[in-house]
Design a protein around this motif. Structure first.
Motif, PDB file in Angstrom:
ATOM      1  N   PHE A 259      42.020  91.973-105.103  1.00 37.82           N
ATOM      2  CA  PHE A 259      42.596  93.258-105.532  1.00 37.82           C
ATOM      3  C   PHE A 259      42.422  93.367-107.041  1.00 37.82           C
ATOM      4  O   PHE A 259      42.557  92.384-107.775  1.00 37.82           O
ATOM      5  N   ASP A 260      42.108  94.580-107.504  1.00 31.38           N
ATOM      6  CA  ASP A 260      42.000  94.808-108.949  1.00 31.38           C
ATOM      7  C   ASP A 260      42.412  96.240-109.275  1.00 31.38           C
ATOM      8  O   ASP A 260      42.285  97.147-108.431  1.00 31.38           O
ATOM      9  N   VAL A 261      42.888  96.425-110.503  1.00 31.16           N
ATOM     10  CA  VAL A 261      43.362  97.733-110.944  1.00 31.16           C
ATOM     11  C   VAL A 261      43.056  97.900-112.422  1.00 31.16           C
ATOM     12  O   VAL A 261      43.094  96.921-113.190  1.00 31.16           O
ATOM     13  N   HIS A 262      42.714  99.118-112.813  1.00 34.47           N
ATOM     14  CA  HIS A 262      42.493  99.434-114.232  1.00 34.47           C
ATOM     15  C   HIS A 262      43.047 100.820-114.533  1.00 34.47           C
ATOM     16  O   HIS A 262      42.932 101.749-113.718  1.00 34.47           O
ATOM     17  N   VAL A 291      36.333  97.895-110.764  1.00 37.47           N
ATOM     18  CA  VAL A 291      37.383  97.362-109.894  1.00 37.47           C
ATOM     19  C   VAL A 291      36.832  96.888-108.553  1.00 37.47           C
ATOM     20  O   VAL A 291      37.346  95.928-107.964  1.00 37.47           O
ATOM     21  N   ALA A 295      37.353  93.042-107.424  1.00 35.77           N
ATOM     22  CA  ALA A 295      38.084  92.713-106.200  1.00 35.77           C
ATOM     23  C   ALA A 295      37.208  91.898-105.255  1.00 35.77           C
ATOM     24  O   ALA A 295      37.672  90.942-104.619  1.00 35.77           O
ATOM     25  N   ALA A 352      41.765 105.857-105.330  1.00 38.12           N
ATOM     26  CA  ALA A 352      41.649 106.723-106.499  1.00 38.12           C
ATOM     27  C   ALA A 352      41.761 108.181-106.093  1.00 38.12           C
ATOM     28  O   ALA A 352      41.300 108.562-105.009  1.00 38.12           O
ATOM     29  N   THR A 386      46.297 107.937-102.537  1.00 37.41           N
ATOM     30  CA  THR A 386      47.633 107.428-102.181  1.00 37.41           C
ATOM     31  C   THR A 386      48.618 108.575-101.980  1.00 37.41           C
ATOM     32  O   THR A 386      49.820 108.411-102.182  1.00 37.41           O
ATOM     33  N   VAL A 392      48.238 105.526-108.944  1.00 40.78           N
ATOM     34  CA  VAL A 392      46.986 106.109-108.463  1.00 40.78           C
ATOM     35  C   VAL A 392      47.186 107.580-108.151  1.00 40.78           C
ATOM     36  O   VAL A 392      46.380 108.432-108.524  1.00 40.78           O
ATOM     37  N   GLY A 397      45.166 105.727-113.067  1.00 39.01           N
ATOM     38  CA  GLY A 397      44.197 104.649-112.964  1.00 39.01           C
ATOM     39  C   GLY A 397      43.607 104.587-111.565  1.00 39.01           C
ATOM     40  O   GLY A 397      43.867 105.472-110.732  1.00 39.01           O
ATOM     41  N   ALA A 399      42.151 101.636-108.359  1.00 42.25           N
ATOM     42  CA  ALA A 399      42.259 100.259-107.868  1.00 42.25           C
ATOM     43  C   ALA A 399      41.269 100.047-106.743  1.00 42.25           C
ATOM     44  O   ALA A 399      40.680 100.998-106.209  1.00 42.25           O
ATOM     45  N   GLN A 401      40.652  97.151-103.293  1.00 47.29           N
ATOM     46  CA  GLN A 401      40.947  95.930-102.554  1.00 47.29           C
ATOM     47  C   GLN A 401      39.711  95.563-101.747  1.00 47.29           C
ATOM     48  O   GLN A 401      38.939  96.442-101.351  1.00 47.29           O
TER      49      GLN A 401
END
Length: 427
Positions: A259-262, A291, A295, A352, A386, A392, A397, A399, A401
């Motif tokens: 998982f990553d987020v910016h 991202v 991930a 996103a 989301t 998000v 930002g 993310a 997964q």
């Protein structure tokens, strides 16, 4: 016969789809005895000093498949491989593509044309092919047939009336490698293409059409072509463990997630899956902020239990400031392969509100497949929002997964005899 290999080259035809054998992977890339069929074919051809260069012809979408075949090859064999070229819709077109590529690279005296799906070819047969090609300009290997052959009129319902029963003694089942003076075969292919004839399934037949006298030299009954599922099973046994006391490598499947987020910042693009996507903002990151690749890198590292992306590429290290994330994923892939692992599937979900990735989806899949050295069919990328919830949803930002499925050699390799005994008790 010369042993330098300077005047002999081989064209390996690997552009077919192998649909008769079933499954989603072409037969030349299927594993037999732990290696791809094509890997074993290239190893057999390239190991001989007499063969100086090997030109492989692949399907347009098979670059990733092909790259996976090279890892197990001896460096000396890899050094003989020219860059692969794309084949055509027919075998004839594919062979010509290989011949034209050889002509561009420097025409050899003799060319061997060989099927990728004939991994049993051995040194003695190749030596006979080279000698016959030098002596006769056009030569094909053949073996006597043991069955009685009938020529029939087939009305289309599978039942045909016998027209002729040719004498079995004069019949030969033709194999590859077929051997030719290079210039003569290239001229024959060019003439057939100019005449709009594209149905030749055998270079010997095309040479006959072009007026070349074709001879048949002794083939090898063991030099079978993999065509049916049973052929794969037999080849797997033939290239497998040499005796029942030799340990057989077992594989265990591992699933890793990442998982990553910016956060967004000023900018005009974002990187996703190794593809630069125009956007009204960029991302705040030490590297390029991809991202999806971050991930996915963590997912592969997780599958082999080797830390995370920060362990291998610390954000405190200035070497990685603004770095392209494809090198992070490539590093994780190399770690998997260094452990004898195989990557089966890569799956990414981008979270996103923007940018939308629909029009970039196939480019992203292709780029990830290229970096990871896997078929395009082994890469999936999806996107979702989301529903306006969270950072998000507030468009602060983006993310990603990811999940990666890999197979690793089991640390407790079981001897074949013990496996059989266990299976009998459980059965």
């Amino acid at each position: 016969m010369s042993t330098t290999g300077s005047s002999v080259a081989a064209v390996v035809v690997a552009a077919g789809r192998g649909i008769r054998i079933g499954g989603g992977t072409p037969k030349q890339y299927r594993q037999v005895g732990g290696q791809a069929v094509l890997t074993r074919t290239l190893a057999a051809l390239g190991a001989l000093p007499v063969v100086g260069r090997v030109q492989v012809v692949i399907a347009p979408d098979a670059a990733a498949f092909y790259e996976t075949c090279l890892a197990d090859l001896d460096p000396a064999v890899r050094g003989k491989l020219l860059a692969p070229v794309e084949g055509g819709a027919t075998r004839q077109q594919s062979v010509r593509a290989g011949l034209e590529a050889l002509a561009q690279a420097g025409a050899p005296e003799i060319v061997l044309v060989h099927d990728a799906a004939r991994p049993y070819v051995d040194a003695a047969l190749i030596d006979r092919a080279v000698a016959a090609g030098r002596d006769h300009r056009a030569a094909v290997p053949g073996v006597a047939v043991s069955d009685t052959i009938k020529l029939v009129d087939d009305p289309g319902d599978g039942i045909g009336r016998v027209r002729e029963t040719p004498a079995r003694e004069a019949l030969r089942a033709v194999q590859t490698p077929q051997s030719f003076h290079f210039a003569a075969l290239l001229d024959a292919h060019r003439s057939a293409a100019a005449a709009d004839l594209h149905g030749f399934t055998d270079d010997g037949a095309l040479a006959e059409w072009a007026g070349l006298p074709v001879v048949v030299f002794a083939g090898d009954l063991r030099n079978r072509k993999i065509t049916q599922p049973a052929d794969l099973i037999e080849a797997d046994r033939a290239f497998g463990a040499p005796d029942r006391s030799t340990p057989m490598t077992q594989y265990v499947t591992r699933l890793g997630t990442g998982f990553d987020v910016h956060a967004f910042t000023e900018g005009d693009h974002v990187w996703l899956g190794g593809v630069r996507i125009p956007a009204d903002r960029g991302v705040l990151a030490h590297s390029d902020g991809d991202v999806a690749l971050h991930a996915l890198t963590d997912a592969l590292l997780g599958a082999i239990a080797d830390g995370d992306i920060g362990t291998h590429f610390p954000p405190s290290d200035e070497r990685w400031r603004g770095a392209a994330s494809d090198q992070f994923l490539a590093h994780a892939v190399s770690l998997v392969r260094a452990r004898g692992g195989r990557i089966d599937h890569l799956d990414i979900t981008v979270l996103a509100e923007a940018p939308r990735i629909g029009q970039h989806r196939e480019a992203i899949r292709a780029r990830i497949a290229e970096i990871a050295g896997v078929p395009l069919s082994s890469v999936s990328i999806k996107a979702t929002t989301t529903e306006k919830l969270g950072f998000v949803g507030r468009a602060e930002g983006l993310a990603a997964q990811a999940a990666a499925t890999v197979r690793l050699p089991d640390e407790e390799t079981v001897p074949v005899d013990a496996q059989a005994e266990t299976a009998m008790r459980q059965g």
